[in-house]
Design an enzyme around this catalytic site. Structure first.
Site, PDB file in Angstrom:
ATOM      1  N   ILE A  60       0.930  -1.204  -0.017  1.00  0.00           N
ATOM      2  CA  ILE A  60      -0.108  -0.018  -0.027  1.00  0.00           C
ATOM      3  C   ILE A  60       0.869   1.014  -0.095  1.00  0.00           C
ATOM      4  O   ILE A  60       1.169   1.375   1.097  1.00  0.00           O
ATOM      5  CB  ILE A  60      -0.731   0.038   1.139  1.00  0.00           C
ATOM      6  CG1 ILE A  60      -1.670  -1.556   1.412  1.00  0.00           C
ATOM      7  CG2 ILE A  60      -1.873   1.412   1.226  1.00  0.00           C
ATOM      8  CD1 ILE A  60      -2.354  -1.507   2.520  1.00  0.00           C
ATOM      9  N   GLU A  61       0.916   1.812  -1.161  1.00  0.00           N
ATOM     10  CA  GLU A  61       2.031   3.107  -1.330  1.00  0.00           C
ATOM     11  C   GLU A  61       1.240   4.333  -0.883  1.00  0.00           C
ATOM     12  O   GLU A  61       0.014   4.439  -0.507  1.00  0.00           O
ATOM     13  CB  GLU A  61       2.341   3.252  -2.494  1.00  0.00           C
ATOM     14  CG  GLU A  61       3.122   1.814  -3.134  1.00  0.00           C
ATOM     15  CD  GLU A  61       3.537   1.933  -4.248  1.00  0.00           C
ATOM     16  OE1 GLU A  61       3.476   2.578  -5.276  1.00  0.00           O
ATOM     17  OE2 GLU A  61       4.639   0.983  -4.610  1.00  0.00           O
ATOM     18  N   GLU A 110       4.213  -7.982   2.969  1.00  0.00           N
ATOM     19  CA  GLU A 110       4.612  -8.835   3.900  1.00  0.00           C
ATOM     20  C   GLU A 110       4.149  -8.351   5.181  1.00  0.00           C
ATOM     21  O   GLU A 110       3.735  -8.987   6.160  1.00  0.00           O
ATOM     22  CB  GLU A 110       5.842  -9.449   3.955  1.00  0.00           C
ATOM     23  CG  GLU A 110       6.373  -9.995   2.828  1.00  0.00           C
ATOM     24  CD  GLU A 110       6.963  -9.065   1.469  1.00  0.00           C
ATOM     25  OE1 GLU A 110       6.352  -7.759   1.318  1.00  0.00           O
ATOM     26  OE2 GLU A 110       7.779  -9.449   1.058  1.00  0.00           O
ATOM     27  N   CYS A 158       5.055  -2.545   2.973  1.00  0.00           N
ATOM     28  CA  CYS A 158       5.020  -3.820   1.773  1.00  0.00           C
ATOM     29  C   CYS A 158       3.979  -4.685   2.232  1.00  0.00           C
ATOM     30  O   CYS A 158       3.355  -4.977   3.361  1.00  0.00           O
ATOM     31  CB  CYS A 158       6.407  -4.405   2.193  1.00  0.00           C
ATOM     32  SG  CYS A 158       7.851  -3.613   1.794  1.00  0.00           S
TER      33      CYS A 158
HETATM   34  N1  THU Z   1       7.462  -4.311  -1.724  1.00  0.00           N
HETATM   35  C1  THU Z   1       6.988  -5.418  -1.114  1.00  0.00           C
HETATM   36  O1  THU Z   1       5.642  -4.985  -0.892  1.00  0.00           O
HETATM   37  N2  THU Z   1       7.418  -6.311  -0.698  1.00  0.00           N
HETATM   38  C2  THU Z   1       8.702  -6.800  -1.094  1.00  0.00           C
HETATM   39  O2  THU Z   1       9.129  -7.924  -0.830  1.00  0.00           O
HETATM   40  C3  THU Z   1       9.241  -5.825  -1.918  1.00  0.00           C
HETATM   41  C4  THU Z   1       8.887  -4.321  -2.184  1.00  0.00           C
HETATM   42  C5  THU Z   1       6.857  -3.105  -2.205  1.00  0.00           C
HETATM   43  C6  THU Z   1       7.230  -1.805  -1.760  1.00  0.00           C
HETATM   44  C7  THU Z   1       6.903  -0.779  -2.799  1.00  0.00           C
HETATM   45  O3  THU Z   1       5.172  -0.625  -2.728  1.00  0.00           O
HETATM   46  C8  THU Z   1       6.935  -1.676  -4.064  1.00  0.00           C
HETATM   47  O4  THU Z   1       7.113  -2.833  -3.763  1.00  0.00           O
HETATM   48  C9  THU Z   1       8.296  -1.205  -4.697  1.00  0.00           C
HETATM   49  O5  THU Z   1       9.401  -1.035  -3.590  1.00  0.00           O
END
Ligand code: THU
Length: 140
Positions: free
Chosen positions: A47-48, A59, A57
């Site tokens: 969720i950005e 996870e 992230c």
């Molecule tokens: N991201 C994850 O959700 N999990 C990961 O293991 C690597 C990166 C997300 C963070 C961000 O929203 C996007 O991927 C790019 O970094």
């Protein structure tokens, strides 16, 4: 060790929740399916945020959902991710921050299942992806 059938289920669920990823900035979509020792599966997507640093992230979304519902012990997590326009996905391993968050609640033999698709997956342990980790026992 969890069964191959359960690994497949977790990967399928991770692909389903990846559809929910909110990624207007990176366009990199990630899904995670976390298996609690209670047998329940907790799902998370990334969720950005326009301010970038509040982004979360997939996870950690899954871990925080589980912990906030009272589940603190886990057996495995499946993670799938890649650019939204990718024709096929590569393995997407948890970032360093997520490895540390998993370290808080998971044993050395906790399984991390990375998948390109439902057929192509590989399993690593937390110890393998975070050797010499700093954890709760260091503060006892
Ligand atoms: N991201 C994850 O959700 N999990 C990961 O293991 C690597 C990166 C997300 C963070 C961000 O929203 C996007 O991927 C790019 O970094």
């Amino acid at each position: 060790m969890i069964s191959e059938e359960m690994k497949k289920t977790l990967v399928e669920k991770a692909f389903e929740v990846r559809e929910k990823a909110y990624t207007p900035y990176s366009h990199h979509k990630v899904g995670a399916a976390l298996l609690g020792k209670n047998g329940q599966i907790y799902l998370g997507c990334n969720i950005e945020n326009a301010a970038f640093t509040p982004s979360n992230c997939a996870e950690r979304t899954a871990v925080f959902k589980a912990v906030s519902e009272g589940q603190l012990e886990f057996d495995a997590i499946a993670v799938v991710g890649g650019m939204e326009d990718a024709e096929e996905l590569d393995y997407c391993a948890p970032c360093g921050v997520c490895r540390q968050v998993l370290r808080e609640f998971c044993d050395n033999d906790f399984e991390i299942i990375l998948a390109k698709d439902v057929e192509h997956r590989k399993t690593l342990t937390l110890k393998e992806i975070l050797p010499l980790g700093f954890g709760p026992e260091n503060l006892r």
